[in-house]
Design a protein around this motif. Structure first.
Motif, PDB file in Angstrom:
ATOM      1  N   TYR A 145       0.868  -1.181  -0.014  1.00  0.00           N
ATOM      2  CA  TYR A 145      -0.179   0.074  -0.021  1.00  0.00           C
ATOM      3  C   TYR A 145       0.971   1.263   0.009  1.00  0.00           C
TER       4      TYR A 145
ATOM      5  N   GLY B 103      -0.171   2.223  -3.677  1.00  0.00           N
ATOM      6  CA  GLY B 103      -1.246   2.714  -3.423  1.00  0.00           C
ATOM      7  C   GLY B 103      -1.385   3.944  -4.391  1.00  0.00           C
TER       8      GLY B 103
ATOM      9  N   GLN C 230      -6.740  10.218  -0.494  1.00  0.00           N
ATOM     10  CA  GLN C 230      -6.139   9.268   0.581  1.00  0.00           C
ATOM     11  C   GLN C 230      -5.929   9.799   2.101  1.00  0.00           C
TER      12      GLN C 230
END
Length: 418
Positions: A223, A227, A251
């Motif tokens: 991640y 990500g 995010q």
């Protein structure tokens, strides 16, 4: 006024960290075409964490006031990062620059904590209100990059961070004096890393916990490293009042909801117990990557699925890492707690990140298509499977006999922002 000054320190430190680290993979992929070294670049964070633990524990704590060393290291971190932002052709030089920057910056985190602790009379009551400004700094950094069209694919975030690092370095000279904490003491490397107390611990459940936590650092690294690249590749964005909000800003929803999760964590621990909180945290990582793996059609993200995967960041991180810190704190007496936390930090922020980032880089490279695109479903299924297997093994084998703590004082380390 002291709390205000410390809050500004925390805000600047985490703003500078978040404003460029989150979009780094997108910049390396879209701006520099350094796809093959993204995993290695994020792995440098782990190497720097290990080195910084030794540096602060064996040198900084014995020879120099924390605020002066924070000043020097922050300025050096800013200068190096600005230099890294100018590297556009040499991948090896870029990696070296990232490592050098991380070596300077990683040591500032425990130094800033030491300055804050030294200036407080009641750490348990005062520190959370100061530390939360670090989270706010991280959120503001993501929102800022997210509203500047295309910024994540350029060196602009790195240069913004470089300026803030230098400013933090100058500001640090005005912070309260924090003299060396271990002056005159002989400190070994094994003690600094917590190995002297950890290796004497024989309880099977504890080592099952350590092994599963180490395994979960690989999904975490997927991640952290990829990500933002995935979100940019699938054009994740929102439009609010005519302004395009890009992936880096979206995010930050993970950190916003994480703050709520962190507040509720003591209640959840009381109701579920440490084992099932950890199980839920591990399972959340598997759910997150399943949402990402099936949360797109062609080149377009399916917003509800991807957004849910971002929002559950607090469950993924706090139920695993912060609960883990609490568990480690309860397993050791007051004298050994700080060294036990050093070992846990070595596993989660050091060794685990080095291993996980390089595994993530390998999987990312193996799933590259001839046209330069990537098979994201195949990529995300790997960390999902790792998290699911770790969760099942932990749930089936973890049998803890927890003795009541010998005192009510907590020596838990400061939770590190993810």
């Amino acid at each position: 006024m002291v709390k205000l000054r410390l809050s500004i320190m925390m805000f600047a430190q985490y703003f500078a960290w978040g404003v460029w680290l989150v979009p780094l993979s997108t910049y390396m992929s879209k701006g520099l075409h350094f796809d093959t070294i993204i995993g290695a670049a994020y792995g440098m964070v782990g190497i720097a964490t290990i080195a910084s633990t030794l540096f602060v524990g064996m040198i900084a704590d014995r020879f120099m006031a924390a605020e002066k060393l924070l000043s020097i290291l922050s300025i050096c971190a800013g200068i190096v990062l600005f230099w890294v932002s100018t590297i556009q052709t040499s991948q090896s030089l870029f990696l070296f620059g990232c490592l050098l920057h991380f070596l300077f910056y990683a040591s500032t985190i425990p130094l800033a904590t030491a300055i804050a602790f030294n200036s407080m009379t009641d750490i348990a009551k005062e520190f959370p209100g100061v530390r939360v400004w670090g989270t706010i700094g991280w959120i503001v950094a993501g929102l800022l990059v997210g509203v500047i069209a295309g910024a994540a694919q350029t060196a602009l975030p790195m240069r913004m961070a470089a300026i803030v690092y230098v400013a933090l370095g100058l500001y640090a000279l005005t912070l309260p004096n924090t003299p060396p904490r271990a002056r005159g003491r002989i400190v070994s490397a094994s003690a600094v890393l917590g190995l002297d107390v950890i290796l004497r611990h024989r309880e099977k459940a504890f080592w099952i916990f350590i092994a599963c936590t180490l395994a979960l650092m690989t999904p975490r690294s997927f991640y952290d490293a990829y990500g933002n690249t995935f979100f940019a590749d699938k054009d994740l964005h929102l439009t609010l009042f005519g302004t395009r909000i890009e992936a880096t800003a979206i995010q930050t929803a993970g950190q916003i909801f994480e703050s709520l999760i962190l507040v509720s964590l003591p209640f959840v621990l009381l109701r579920l117990g440490i084992k099932w909180v950890l199980v839920v945290g591990m399972g959340a990582w598997a759910v997150r990557f399943l949402l990402f793996g099936f949360g797109y059609q062609g080149a377009t993200a399916i917003m509800p699925m991807v957004l849910l995967g971002i929002i559950i960041h607090g469950i993924c991180y706090d139920f695993l890492i912060v609960s883990g810190q609490i568990y480690v704190d309860r397993k050791f007496d007051a004298e050994a707690r700080s060294r036990a936390q050093s070992f846990f930090n070595l596993i989660t922020q050091g060794i685990g990140i080095v291993i996980g980032s390089n595994i993530a880089g390998l999987v990312y490279g193996l799933n590259a298509n001839a046209d330069g695109s990537h098979d994201w479903r195949a990529i995300w299924m790997v960390p999902a499977a790792i998290a699911f297997v770790a969760m099942i093994l932990f749930a089936a084998t973890f049998r803890e006999k927890l003795a009541p703590p010998q005192d009510e004082q907590s020596g838990a380390a400061e939770p590190v922002l993810s």
